[in-house]
Design a protein around this motif. Structure first.
Motif, PDB file in Angstrom:
ATOM      1  N   CYS A  51      43.534  46.731  36.008  1.00  0.00           N
ATOM      2  CA  CYS A  51      44.342  47.313  37.089  1.00  0.00           C
ATOM      3  C   CYS A  51      44.685  48.771  36.761  1.00  0.00           C
ATOM      4  O   CYS A  51      44.591  49.647  37.622  1.00  0.00           O
ATOM      5  N   GLN A  52      45.082  49.004  35.511  1.00  0.00           N
ATOM      6  CA  GLN A  52      45.441  50.375  35.116  1.00  0.00           C
ATOM      7  C   GLN A  52      44.245  51.304  35.292  1.00  0.00           C
ATOM      8  O   GLN A  52      44.379  52.392  35.847  1.00  0.00           O
ATOM      9  N   ARG A  53      43.084  50.869  34.826  1.00  0.00           N
ATOM     10  CA  ARG A  53      41.885  51.711  34.951  1.00  0.00           C
ATOM     11  C   ARG A  53      41.562  52.007  36.413  1.00  0.00           C
ATOM     12  O   ARG A  53      41.061  53.073  36.743  1.00  0.00           O
ATOM     13  N   ALA A  54      41.847  51.023  37.281  1.00  0.00           N
ATOM     14  CA  ALA A  54      41.507  51.187  38.697  1.00  0.00           C
ATOM     15  C   ALA A  54      42.641  51.828  39.490  1.00  0.00           C
ATOM     16  O   ALA A  54      42.509  52.032  40.703  1.00  0.00           O
ATOM     17  N   GLY A  55      43.764  52.115  38.824  1.00  0.00           N
ATOM     18  CA  GLY A  55      44.910  52.676  39.545  1.00  0.00           C
ATOM     19  C   GLY A  55      45.503  51.695  40.540  1.00  0.00           C
ATOM     20  O   GLY A  55      45.975  52.071  41.608  1.00  0.00           O
ATOM     21  N   ARG A  56      45.486  50.426  40.171  1.00  0.00           N
ATOM     22  CA  ARG A  56      46.035  49.396  41.067  1.00  0.00           C
ATOM     23  C   ARG A  56      47.214  48.714  40.399  1.00  0.00           C
ATOM     24  O   ARG A  56      47.360  48.739  39.178  1.00  0.00           O
ATOM     25  N   ARG A  57      48.056  48.078  41.226  1.00  0.00           N
ATOM     26  CA  ARG A  57      49.178  47.317  40.686  1.00  0.00           C
ATOM     27  C   ARG A  57      48.736  45.889  40.376  1.00  0.00           C
ATOM     28  O   ARG A  57      47.940  45.310  41.109  1.00  0.00           O
ATOM     29  N   ARG A  58      49.295  45.316  39.348  1.00  0.00           N
ATOM     30  CA  ARG A  58      48.965  43.938  38.980  1.00  0.00           C
ATOM     31  C   ARG A  58      49.261  42.978  40.128  1.00  0.00           C
ATOM     32  O   ARG A  58      48.533  42.002  40.325  1.00  0.00           O
ATOM     33  N   ASP A  59      50.328  43.251  40.880  1.00  0.00           N
ATOM     34  CA  ASP A  59      50.694  42.293  41.939  1.00  0.00           C
ATOM     35  C   ASP A  59      49.790  42.394  43.174  1.00  0.00           C
ATOM     36  O   ASP A  59      49.981  41.657  44.143  1.00  0.00           O
ATOM     37  N   GLU A  60      48.789  43.266  43.133  1.00  0.00           N
ATOM     38  CA  GLU A  60      47.793  43.271  44.211  1.00  0.00           C
ATOM     39  C   GLU A  60      46.751  42.174  43.997  1.00  0.00           C
ATOM     40  O   GLU A  60      45.910  41.938  44.865  1.00  0.00           O
ATOM     41  N   ILE A  61      46.781  41.570  42.802  1.00  0.00           N
ATOM     42  CA  ILE A  61      45.720  40.619  42.469  1.00  0.00           C
ATOM     43  C   ILE A  61      46.288  39.228  42.210  1.00  0.00           C
ATOM     44  O   ILE A  61      47.230  39.056  41.435  1.00  0.00           O
ATOM     45  N   THR A  62      45.717  38.241  42.893  1.00  0.00           N
ATOM     46  CA  THR A  62      46.085  36.843  42.662  1.00  0.00           C
ATOM     47  C   THR A  62      45.063  36.226  41.720  1.00  0.00           C
ATOM     48  O   THR A  62      43.856  36.265  42.003  1.00  0.00           O
ATOM     49  N   LEU A  63      45.563  35.680  40.627  1.00  0.00           N
ATOM     50  CA  LEU A  63      44.688  34.964  39.702  1.00  0.00           C
ATOM     51  C   LEU A  63      44.582  33.511  40.166  1.00  0.00           C
ATOM     52  O   LEU A  63      45.574  32.789  40.178  1.00  0.00           O
ATOM     53  N   VAL A  64      43.371  33.120  40.562  1.00  0.00           N
ATOM     54  CA  VAL A  64      43.119  31.728  40.914  1.00  0.00           C
ATOM     55  C   VAL A  64      42.467  31.074  39.697  1.00  0.00           C
ATOM     56  O   VAL A  64      41.347  31.431  39.308  1.00  0.00           O
ATOM     57  N   ALA A  65      43.185  30.161  39.080  1.00  0.00           N
ATOM     58  CA  ALA A  65      42.671  29.469  37.889  1.00  0.00           C
ATOM     59  C   ALA A  65      41.729  28.360  38.354  1.00  0.00           C
ATOM     60  O   ALA A  65      42.147  27.428  39.044  1.00  0.00           O
TER      61      ALA A  65
END
Ligand SMILES: *Cc1c(COP(=O)(O)O)cnc(C)c1O
Length: 238
Positions: A27-41
């Motif tokens: 996320c940091q490398r892409a300039g995105r926030r962690r909460d933009e991504i849902t981890l589906v296990a």
């Protein structure tokens, strides 16, 4: 808990911490926030007890590929709340009933008849089912998914159905292929979504489900909103 279950839980905690750190860095490398991504296990073939441990570690979204397995696990784990099921496998029309209303999101819609069936089932249980359209963007005999050419028709049909809400797109790059293929497939999926949004401002088509254990970092760089990670988290499937 038995010793075996305890040590399994420790392994899972370590794997989850490592995975989280990789997601955060991507996320940091892409300039995105962690909460933009849902981890589906992705818990297919894994025992319900392992899902319970993952839930205790804070995971809330679980992906299953097989209808019977999903139904059995959902029943066994019905005491866990909140828990959001995602159906990510190939869905046959005659089995859709087990999935509609039970899953927060069905990632794998790839034909108009399936879309219509989901709509009727959702209506009969008084719900609106959220779905993604699965596209096959690279030649791969093993994968289901609609062609890019079929997308416009799927989207047009979805607009007419009151009990399905089409929230985005999903894809899987060919297995065992060059990692650059995955990156270009992910970029292509994002492009299709962006094109649609440009043509229809305010469209509900927002989500991008892409990226698995081997390529989720690249998917995050290309705009994934949902990554589907199994083996990096739970270990290799037998
Ligand atoms: C199995 C599966 C995954 C997870 O694969 P891993 O490589 O184990 O992370 C993700 N998406 C779909 C559609 C799957 O079938």
């Amino acid at each position: 808990m038995s010793d075996a279950a305890t040590s399994q839980g420790t392994t899972l905690a370590t794997r989850l911490a490592d995975l989280e750190a990789r997601i955060v860095r991507a996320c940091q490398r892409a300039g995105r926030r962690r909460d933009e991504i849902t981890l589906v296990a992705v818990s297919k073939t894994q025992p319900a007890e392992l899902i319970r441990q993952a839930h205790a570690l804070g995971l809330r979204h679980f992906g299953e590929n097989y209808v019977q397995e999903l139904a059995a696990k959902a029943a066994e784990l019905s005491d866990l709340t909140p828990l959001h099921w995602h159906f990510i496998g190939h869905l046959q029309r005659n089995k859709a009933q087990q999935v509609v209303g039970r899953c927060e999101l069905i990632h794998s819609i790839d034909t108009v008849p399936l879309l219509q069936r989901i709509d009727r089932l959702a209506q009969s249980v008084g719900t609106v089912q959220s779905v993604l359209l699965q596209l096959k963007l690279a030649a791969d005999p093993a994968k289901s998914g609609a062609s890019e050419a079929a997308l416009a028709d799927l989207l047009a049909q979805a607009t007419d159905l009151a009990h399905v809400r089409c929230l985005g797109l999903m894809t899987m790059p060919p297995l065992f292929d060059d990692p650059r293929t995955a990156t270009s497939v992910f970029a292509h999926l994002r492009q299709l979504r962006d094109d649609h949004q440009r043509r229809r401002p305010g469209s509900s088509l927002q989500l991008l489900s892409m990226g698995m254990s081997g390529d989720f970092e690249s998917a995050i760089a290309q705009g994934a909103t949902h990554i589907r990670v199994g083996s990096v988290l739970f270990g290799e499937r037998s």
